[in-house]
Each structure stands twice: as C-alpha cells, then as structure tokens.
Write a protein that holds these residues in place. Structure first.
Motif, mmCIF file in Angstrom:
data_model
loop_
_atom_site.group_PDB
_atom_site.id
_atom_site.type_symbol
_atom_site.label_atom_id
_atom_site.label_comp_id
_atom_site.label_asym_id
_atom_site.label_seq_id
_atom_site.Cartn_x
_atom_site.Cartn_y
_atom_site.Cartn_z
ATOM 1 N N LEU A 244 34.133 18.635 46.129
ATOM 2 C CA LEU A 244 35.011 19.654 45.557
ATOM 3 C C LEU A 244 36.354 19.671 46.286
ATOM 4 O O LEU A 244 36.422 19.414 47.493
ATOM 5 N N VAL B 194 43.268 25.953 43.969
ATOM 6 C CA VAL B 194 42.183 25.093 44.466
ATOM 7 C C VAL B 194 40.846 25.449 43.822
ATOM 8 O O VAL B 194 40.071 24.567 43.456
ATOM 9 N N THR B 195 40.600 26.736 43.695
ATOM 10 C CA THR B 195 39.272 27.155 43.214
ATOM 11 C C THR B 195 39.155 27.217 41.698
ATOM 12 O O THR B 195 38.051 27.210 41.158
ATOM 13 N N ARG B 196 40.299 27.272 40.994
ATOM 14 C CA ARG B 196 40.238 27.398 39.539
ATOM 15 C C ARG B 196 40.985 26.280 38.803
ATOM 16 O O ARG B 196 40.438 25.656 37.898
ATOM 17 N N LEU C 155 45.521 29.684 46.510
ATOM 18 C CA LEU C 155 44.096 29.442 46.723
ATOM 19 C C LEU C 155 43.388 29.315 45.383
ATOM 20 O O LEU C 155 42.480 28.498 45.214
ATOM 21 N N GLU C 156 43.804 30.109 44.408
ATOM 22 C CA GLU C 156 43.222 30.005 43.077
ATOM 23 C C GLU C 156 43.523 28.655 42.434
ATOM 24 O O GLU C 156 42.763 28.188 41.579
ATOM 25 N N ARG D 8 38.132 22.074 47.322
ATOM 26 C CA ARG D 8 38.225 23.075 48.388
ATOM 27 C C ARG D 8 37.647 22.578 49.707
ATOM 28 O O ARG D 8 37.865 23.177 50.755
ATOM 29 N N ASP D 9 36.875 21.475 49.659
ATOM 30 C CA ASP D 9 36.231 20.969 50.876
ATOM 31 C C ASP D 9 37.076 19.927 51.599
ATOM 32 O O ASP D 9 36.617 19.362 52.586
ATOM 33 N N SER E 42 38.358 32.599 52.831
ATOM 34 C CA SER E 42 37.628 32.767 51.573
ATOM 35 C C SER E 42 36.260 32.122 51.694
ATOM 36 O O SER E 42 36.049 31.211 52.494
ATOM 37 N N SER F 182 33.269 29.871 50.387
ATOM 38 C CA SER F 182 32.985 28.783 49.469
ATOM 39 C C SER F 182 31.807 29.176 48.578
ATOM 40 O O SER F 182 30.753 29.554 49.070
ATOM 41 N N LEU F 183 32.027 29.087 47.290
ATOM 42 C CA LEU F 183 31.026 29.578 46.334
ATOM 43 C C LEU F 183 29.806 28.678 46.262
ATOM 44 O O LEU F 183 28.728 29.106 45.882
ATOM 45 N N HIS F 184 29.998 27.388 46.630
ATOM 46 C CA HIS F 184 28.892 26.462 46.391
ATOM 47 C C HIS F 184 27.897 26.399 47.542
ATOM 48 O O HIS F 184 26.775 25.969 47.382
#
Length: 602
Positions: free
Chosen positions: A330, A388-390, A385-386, A332-333, A367, A369-371
């Motif tokens: 991902l 990256v995440t969206r 940041l969004e 974000r990583d 933040s 990490s959702l995963h």
C-alpha cells in the motif's frame, strides 16, 4: 574634449590659442610650446628631424608613443592590483586622483576605467560622478557597477529587469516549440546545460561575489513570482544558485541556507529520479530547519516549485507506485513515497507560503494504518494524508483495472470472460483531481505515463476527466507541452474518429475558446499529426480552430502554417499504387529427358 588638462597643470588647446593670439612671432611660439609640452627626453630632440625627412608626421609619432605608454600603464595597474603589497590600493587611489579629471578624454578614459575596475572600494565621490554621467556609467566595468548597484536597488532593478523578461520569454517559447517529441522536450536539457543560458550567465557575472546583489536578485524573483505566479522564476532562482556553485563562489554559496539542498536536488533532476540515498539527504535538510529560521522554508518551497524539480518528484512518485504495485504494497507503507509527497506538497504550496509569510510546514500528523493497526507518522497535512489513504488507492485501482483487462485479452478464447474495458472512474479519483493540487499533479503524470505506454484504452478513459482539474492544471502550458509530445507515440490512433473525439472534443476543445494557450497547443499537435487525422474530421477541426479576429500573432501564425500544410498535402501527388503482378498463374511443365528436341539449322 581636453577638459581636465588645466587642472593637472598641462597646457591645452585654449592655452595654445591664447599664446598665438598674443605673440609677435608665431613660429617661435609654436616651437616653444612643443618644447614645453612634448616628450621630455633630451636625446629625442635630435632624432625628431629624421622622422621629418621620412615624411612621418609628428602627430603620428606622438600618438604611437602615447598608445604604447597607455597600454603599458594599464598592464601595470593590473599587476599592482594583483600583487601582494600592502599599499597597492593606495597607489591605485593616488593614480585615480591624478587621472580622473581626464576621464572624459577618449584617449585617457581606458586608463581611468582600468584603475576604477581594480579598486575593491572606489571612493564614494567618484562613484557618484560615474553614476550621474550616463556615458561614463555605460562604459565602466561591471566591477565598478556592482559598487554602484549595491546602494542603488532601483538602478540595479533597471539593469536586471530586461534579463528577467528575456528569461521568461525564452522559457515560454520552449513550451510552444514546433518540435513535438517525447525524447526532446522542455525537460530534456540537463541542469548544467540550462545554466549556460545567456540570462543566467549574465546575471551570474553581474552579481560576482557580491552577497548584497545576490539577495536583491532573489528578492526580485520572489516579488515577480508573487505578482505573476509564473513558476519559471522558481527555476531561475535554483539555476542562479547552482551557476554560482559551478564557479565556486563560496562567498555566496556558504551563506545561502538552501545551497546544499539545491545541490542535492540538482543531482536528482539530472538523473530525473530521487533515489533512496538522496531522498534521505533531502529529508535531513528539511528536518534540519531550526526554530527561528523558518523563513528558509519559503526559499526551499520556491526551489521545489521549480517545474524541473516538480517533474523529477512526480516521475519518482510514478516509479515508486509501480514498485509498490509489483510488491502488492500500500502507498501509505512507503516512507520514500511519503517524503516525495512531502516535497511535492511543499513545492506546490510555495506561492501560498511566500504570500502569507507563514513559513510553516504542515503539522506532523499521526494516523492509524487501517490494514494492520500499526501507527505511522508523516509530515503532511490531513488533506494531503487523504491523498495517500484515498486518492492513491483509487488511482491504483484504475491501474489494476487496466492490468486485468490486458491479461484477460491474452487468454485463450475459451477462457475469456465477457469483461469489457471500464469507462468510468472511481469517485475519489475525480474528486481529488479537482480539489487537491498534489493529487492533481500525480493524476496528470499518470496520464503521461499511460500515454508513454501507448495505452489507448486507459487514455480514452482518463483524458475527459482532466477537464475538471485543480485550478485548471490540466490546461497549463507545461502539461499540454508534455501531453502533445507523448501523443505523438499514438499517432496512428488519430486515424480513428473515436480517439480523435476523446482527445479533441472530450478534452482540448472544451476550453480552447477561453484559453488561447490551449488553442495554440491543439494547433501544434495538428501541425505534427494532420496527415494521420481523418480528412472529414480534420475539416471540422479547421473550422472550429480558426483563429478569431482578436488573437495573438503566434496563434495566427500557427493556424496559417497548418492551413498551408494542408493545402500542400492536397496538391501533392497521391502515392503510387503497387504495380500489378506479372504472374499469369502458369506453372512450369516438366520435360522428360527422352523427348526429342527440335533444332533449327543455321
């Protein structure tokens, strides 16, 4: 012409005129005047009659001696200035006092200018006299002008302004170049090559080692950047610093806090990629901005706003995303990706930062990490940041869609499904393309990436979405310059009405009437590809793109060139058809060896 001689106690033309007016024997008066004002060398007097015998005028002789002595004196001035004597500048100042009254004499002026040039600090009185006289100011050396400029910002601005205008004109002309190519475009020249440009060299020479003049130029560039939003001023800011770096002007490079950062970034621009080692160096510079020195961020953001820097960062992001995709990771990583986004965001926000005078990077955001529930930290704003995440997941889903369809097409017929190429885009992709400048920049470079891969399907899916982009970034000259160059790779596709409709009707023609630059880029593209476009569609385009009555000369010229090319193409003879085969379908007949062969008698 001879003003100043009397101040030095030397007779001039007026003295000779007065002498001849009041004398009773003019010839004796002339001889006496020559004796008193000639070359005071006793042995010379007996030699002069020989020159008379050879018909050599005394004027010619004296002039040749004068020229020789003047050249020797000028050489001596340079030797004294380069020497190590403690009183060398005192000697030059003494010579200046004696010679300056004759500065208006054309024959003596070079000597005075030579002395002024080699004095590190010209007496203020003399500087004011030079500055007040346009002719003297014009002929004095740049070393003298620097001393005048450093205390006269307006005068220096008058000198620099034409060069800055010339620089912008040259950059904009390059963006509208008639040559469309992916290999030779606006970003092709290396940083070192660009620094050899006339304007950069002239500005570097004008600044010399003078920190005050360098600061003035930087202030001019900041002011013009704020006034015009023209990012080419950011390029010049970086090029000027690196030009001084090339010349090893430590007096300036050592005091510019952006020097090492710019040097490292320059190496990345040369390679068109930010590798891991240099990324860590750049991060170290950004993290090293101390409290109380936040104003440095304004200059750093301006350097990162340079289109050549943005291009390098965006290309590095695209490469990084490809690697993440192959690793099934991902966005974000990836710490490298986060740093690239941080620098791209800082560059994109340069105008706002300098305008607001709030020199502050986005606050550190923590933040989850959702995963996997792990924590990660990044110096980006919640909005970025969004991205990256969206946004990036949405963009990568587009990449996966395209990859899935490509793999599907390679399967045997019996294994293929009824999968069709998707036409729509994820809502997040379109939304961030419109509302976030960092996301928009990445989206634009992804379009360039798929064009480079000659991916017609993905291009037809994405181009119409660019109509609604952040601050109309999709219609900027830099992007359109790159896009038109990349589209030459798909030149054969322009024979398809559907593809032409997407490129022109779905994208370029949506804003050409309100944006002349888009109109010009559309004509540039057609100048290169008109032979590939369907004649019926080309005819419609020519009517649509006809230059309006009130438009710039470059636009009129482009339309005229295209019209002339089309006319020439119509008049050129059609390509010759292949010659019909002479093969009549007859096959050789085998002849038996026993058959008798008739002969003809001779």
């Amino acid at each position: 012409m001879f003003a100043g001689l009397s101040e030095l106690g030397i007779s001039n033309g007026d003295d000779l005129k007065e002498t001849l007016t009041n004398c009773t024997e003019p010839l004796k008066a002339i001889d006496q005047f020559q004796m008193e004002n000639g070359i005071l060398l006793p042995t010379l007097q007996s030699a002069l009659p020989f020159l008379d015998l050879h018909g050599t005028p005394r004027l010619e002789f004296h002039q040749s001696v004068f020229d020789e002595l003047r050249d020797k004196l000028m050489e001596r001035v340079a030797v004294i200035a380069d020497g190590k004597e403690e009183d060398r500048y005192g000697k030059l100042e003494e010579l200046l006092e004696k010679s300056f009254p004759l500065v208006k004499m054309p024959s003596i002026q070079p000597v005075v200018m030579q002395v002024l040039k080699h004095l590190p600090k010209v007496p203020e009185k003399k500087l004011k006299l030079v500055m007040a006289d346009k002719e003297l100011y014009k002929v004095c050396a740049v070393e003298v002008k620097r001393q005048i400029w450093q205390d006269n910002q307006a005068l220096f601005g008058d000198e620099v302004s034409p060069l800055l205008k010339q620089y912008i004109v040259e950059k904009e002309a390059a963006l509208f170049s008639s040559d469309l190519s992916i290999l030779h475009n606006f970003f092709s020249p290396s940083p070192k090559t660009r620094r050899q440009g006339e304007v950069v060299l002239k500005l570097t020479h004008m600044i010399g080692k003078n920190v005050k003049l360098y600061d003035m130029v930087l202030q001019f560039l900041r002011t013009l950047f704020l006034r015009t939003r023209n990012v080419h001023y950011c390029t010049l800011r970086a090029e000027l610093l690196m030009s001084l770096h090339d010349l090893d002007i430590s007096e300036i490079c050592s005091v510019d806090p952006c020097h090492k950062f710019t040097w490292c970034l320059d190496a990345c621009i040369r390679e068109k990629f930010v590798d891991g080692k240099r990324a860590r160096e750049l991060q170290g510079f950004l993290d090293g901005v101390k409290k109380g020195q936040e104003q440095v961020l304004g200059d750093l953001s301006m350097i990162l706003c340079d289109p050549f820097a943005c291009n390098t960062l965006a290309l590095s992001i695209m490469r990084n995303l490809q690697e993440l995709l192959s690793q099934e990771s991902l966005p974000r990583d990836s710490p490298d990706l986060m740093l690239l986004l941080r620098m791209l965001s800082l560059g994109q926000g340069a105008w706002d930062m300098i305008d607001s005078q709030v020199f502050k990077e986005p606050r550190l955001v923590v933040s989850q990490s959702l995963h996997c529930g792990d924590m990660f930290m990044c110096c980006v704003s919640p909005q970025d940041l969004e991205v990256v995440t969206r946004f990036l997941p949405a963009m990568m889903s587009v990449v996966v869609d395209d990859h899935t369809f490509t793999v599907e097409q390679k399967l045997p017929n019996e294994e293929k499904s009824s999968l069709t190429y998707p036409t729509g885009l994820p809502d997040a992709f379109s939304r961030y393309l419109l509302n976030n400048r960092v996301a928009c920049e990445m989206g634009l470079y992804y379009v360039l990436h798929i064009a480079k891969l000659r991916n017609k399907n993905a291009l037809q899916r994405l181009l119409p979405a660019l109509v609604d982009s952040y601050n109309d970034m999709a219609f900027s000259d830099i992007f359109l310059h790159l896009l038109t160059g990349h589209l030459t790779l798909l030149s054969d596709e322009f024979g398809s009405g559907d593809f032409c409709s997407v490129v022109f009707d779905g994208f370029l023609l949506t804003s050409f009437s309100s944006k002349e630059n888009v109109h010009r880029h559309a004509l540039r593209l057609l100048l290169h590809l008109h032979q590939k476009v369907l004649p019926s569609y080309m005819e419609t385009l020519m009517k649509t793109l006809e230059s309006p009555k009130q438009c710039s000369e470059p636009l009129k010229e482009l339309y005229t060139q295209l019209t002339e090319k089309l006319e020439a193409h119509k008049k050129s003879p059609p390509p010759l058809e292949k010659s019909p085969s002479l093969d009549m379908g007859l096959h050789p007949v085998a002849v038996t060896q026993n058959a008798s062969v008739p002969t003809t008698s001779v």
